[in-house]
Design a protein around this motif. Structure first.
Motif, mmCIF file in Angstrom:
data_model
loop_
_atom_site.group_PDB
_atom_site.id
_atom_site.type_symbol
_atom_site.label_atom_id
_atom_site.label_comp_id
_atom_site.label_asym_id
_atom_site.label_seq_id
_atom_site.Cartn_x
_atom_site.Cartn_y
_atom_site.Cartn_z
ATOM 1 N N TYR A 8 -0.892 -26.337 -35.812
ATOM 2 C CA TYR A 8 -1.597 -26.482 -36.453
ATOM 3 C C TYR A 8 -0.730 -27.016 -37.977
ATOM 4 O O TYR A 8 -0.665 -27.727 -38.326
ATOM 5 C CB TYR A 8 -3.017 -27.337 -36.146
ATOM 6 N N ILE A 46 5.488 -42.197 -25.871
ATOM 7 C CA ILE A 46 6.052 -42.733 -27.102
ATOM 8 C C ILE A 46 7.681 -42.301 -25.982
ATOM 9 O O ILE A 46 8.472 -43.604 -26.607
ATOM 10 C CB ILE A 46 7.032 -41.321 -27.911
ATOM 11 N N SER A 89 7.493 -46.369 -24.496
ATOM 12 C CA SER A 89 7.782 -47.270 -25.053
ATOM 13 C C SER A 89 9.318 -47.347 -25.607
ATOM 14 O O SER A 89 9.897 -48.409 -26.087
ATOM 15 C CB SER A 89 7.169 -47.176 -26.472
ATOM 16 N N MET A 90 10.468 -46.267 -25.350
ATOM 17 C CA MET A 90 11.379 -46.297 -25.882
ATOM 18 C C MET A 90 12.249 -46.512 -24.429
ATOM 19 O O MET A 90 13.312 -47.404 -24.639
ATOM 20 C CB MET A 90 11.992 -44.867 -26.216
ATOM 21 N N PHE A 136 16.372 -41.753 -34.198
ATOM 22 C CA PHE A 136 15.718 -42.217 -33.953
ATOM 23 C C PHE A 136 15.171 -40.321 -33.071
ATOM 24 O O PHE A 136 13.419 -40.903 -32.607
ATOM 25 C CB PHE A 136 16.395 -42.854 -32.025
ATOM 26 N N PHE A 179 12.632 -39.660 -35.567
ATOM 27 C CA PHE A 179 11.638 -40.559 -35.468
ATOM 28 C C PHE A 179 10.471 -39.942 -34.056
ATOM 29 O O PHE A 179 9.110 -40.408 -34.536
ATOM 30 C CB PHE A 179 11.729 -42.410 -35.044
ATOM 31 N N VAL A 210 6.049 -39.258 -34.724
ATOM 32 C CA VAL A 210 5.688 -39.587 -33.809
ATOM 33 C C VAL A 210 4.707 -38.233 -32.940
ATOM 34 O O VAL A 210 3.479 -38.588 -32.727
ATOM 35 C CB VAL A 210 5.393 -41.387 -33.507
ATOM 36 N N MET A 265 2.391 -35.531 -34.521
ATOM 37 C CA MET A 265 0.692 -36.897 -34.902
ATOM 38 C C MET A 265 0.715 -36.745 -34.140
ATOM 39 O O MET A 265 -0.957 -36.822 -34.379
ATOM 40 C CB MET A 265 1.587 -38.417 -35.399
ATOM 41 N N ARG A 266 0.825 -37.564 -32.735
ATOM 42 C CA ARG A 266 0.202 -37.323 -31.475
ATOM 43 C C ARG A 266 -0.648 -35.303 -31.218
ATOM 44 O O ARG A 266 -1.936 -35.505 -30.922
ATOM 45 C CB ARG A 266 0.448 -37.946 -30.857
ATOM 46 N N LEU A 296 -3.140 -34.126 -33.442
ATOM 47 C CA LEU A 296 -4.841 -34.624 -32.941
ATOM 48 C C LEU A 296 -4.925 -34.211 -31.777
ATOM 49 O O LEU A 296 -6.155 -34.402 -31.730
ATOM 50 C CB LEU A 296 -4.609 -36.116 -33.272
#
Lengths: 247, 59
Positions: free
Chosen positions: A16, A100, A103-104, A213, A216, A220, A223-224, A227
Motif C-alpha cells: 500500500y 478490468i 471490460s477490455m 492501454f 491505463f 485502474v 486503484m482497485r 482499496l
C-alpha cells in the motif's frame, strides 16, 4: 539469491505504501499516451486505401484485444503464485484484474463488431477468433461469479486460481485461431520476427495506444487493489490511520 | 493532418457512425473503470469513519 524483494510482497502494508507513487506514475503516463494516441489515431494517421476511415477502429480494437489476453495471463500467473506461495496479494491482484479484463474483452468484441459491419458486411460471425474471444469473456465472468459464490475467502481464492490456470489454454487457441481455422478474421499484422505489414505513420500511433492501454490497466488495477487491501486489513492500526488521514 | 476541414473530420469519410460509436462506447467503458474504484473508495472511507466513530462513542 536474495529473496527479500519477493518477501516484501507478502506485506499488504508495504504494498500500500509503495503503490501510491506507482499509481501516480502510471496515471500520468496513461493520460499522456492515450491523449496523444487518440489525436494521432483519429486525425493525423492516413486513411486505409481500402477500408477508408473505418480502419481507425484498429487503434482501440487491437490494444483492447492485447490487454484482454495479457490480463488473463496475469490472472493465471497470480493464480500460480497464490497457490504455490500462499501469497494473499496474488489473490487481491487476481480478483481486481478480472473485471478490468472482462471490460477490455468487451471493448475488443464490441469494436470488432462495429468494424466488421462496414468491412465484412456482418456484425458477428461464428469465426474461430471471435468465438474464442467470446469464450475469454465468459472465462472472466466465470472467475468473477466464482469468487462471489464462495463465501470463504481462502476457498474462493483457490477456486479462482484453478479456474484462471485451466482457462489459460484458451490463450494459444485465440492466438493461433486465425491460422488453424482460416475463416474471416485476418491473421496478425504484427510479428516479432518480421517487419510490420503497415507503414510507420499507421503503426506508430498504434504502438502509442497499446502502451497507453497497458498504463491505463496498471492504473485502474492499482486503484482497485489498494482499496481491496484496505478492506481486507480494515482491522489493523495502519488502515485506521489511513482512513482517518484521507478525506 | 488527414482531414482538410472539421466537418470532414466528423464525417469520417462516410464511416462516422461506426468510428464514433466504437470510440464513444470504448471511452465510456474506460471511464467507468476509473469511476467505479474511485466511488467505491469514497464509500469505504465514509463507512469506516462512521464505524470508528461509533466504536469510540460506545467505549
Amino acid at each position: 539469491m536474495n529473496w527479500t524483494w519477493f518477501h516484501k510482497w507478502g506485506s499488504p502494508k508495504w504494498f500500500y505504501e509503495m503503490s501510491g507513487a506507482w499509481l501516480k506514475g502510471f496515471a500520468i503516463a496513461a493520460c499522456v499516451l492515450l491523449a496523444a494516441g487518440l489525436v494521432w489515431a483519429l486525425a493525423i494517421a492516413p486513411e486505409d486505401y481500402q477500408q477508408g476511415n473505418s480502419f481507425r477502429i484498429i487503434y482501440i480494437h487491437v490494444p483492447a484485444a492485447f490487454l484482454a489476453q495479457s490480463c488473463y495471463l496475469m490472472l493465471a500467473i497470480a493464480g500460480i503464485i497464490g497457490l504455490v506461495w500462499k501469497m494473499k496479494l496474488a489473490d487481491v491482484a487476481l480478483q481486481c484484474a478480472a473485471p478490468i479484463g472482462a471490460s477490455m474483452t468487451f471493448i475488443a468484441l464490441l469494436t470488432g463488431a462495429v468494424w466488421g459491419k462496414p468491412t465484412w458486411g456482418a456484425w458477428w460471425v461464428w469465426d474461430a477468433r471471435l468465438t474464442s474471444m467470446l469464450i475469454l469473456l465468459f472465462l472472466y465472468f466465470g472467475v468473477i461469479a466464482l469468487s462471489q459464490a464462495i463465501s470463504n475467502r481462502d476457498s474462493a481464492a483457490k477456486a479462482c486460481a484453478v479456474l484462471s490456470i485451466v482457462g489459460v489454454i484458451n490463450l494459444p487457441i485465440i492466438k493461433y485461431s486465425v491460422e488453424w481455422w482460416n475463416t474471416l478474421h485476418q491473421p496478425a499484422t504484427f510479428k516479432i520476427t518480421e517487419k510490420p505489414a503497415m507503414p510507420m505513420e499507421m503503426w506508430l500511433p498504434l504502438l502509442i495506444m497499446v502502451l497507453g492501454f497497458y498504463c491505463f490497466f496498471a492504473t485502474v488495477l492499482l486503484m482497485r487493489m489498494r482499496l481491496e487491501v484496505l478492506k481486507r486489513e480494515s482491522r489493523t492500526r495502519w488502515v485506521r490511520n489511513e482512513v482517518e488521514a484521507s478525506r | 493532418m488527414n482531414f482538410a476541414t472539421l466537418a470532414d473530420f466528423f464525417a469520417m469519410g462516410g464511416h462516422a457512425p461506426y468510428v464514433w460509436s466504437a470510440y464513444g462506447i470504448s471511452l465510456l467503458v474506460l471511464l467507468l473503470n476509473v469511476a467505479v474504484p474511485l466511488l467505491a473508495r469514497r464509500r469505504y472511507v465514509a463507512d469506516e469513519r462512521r464505524r470508528i466513530r461509533r466504536e469510540e462513542a460506545a467505549q
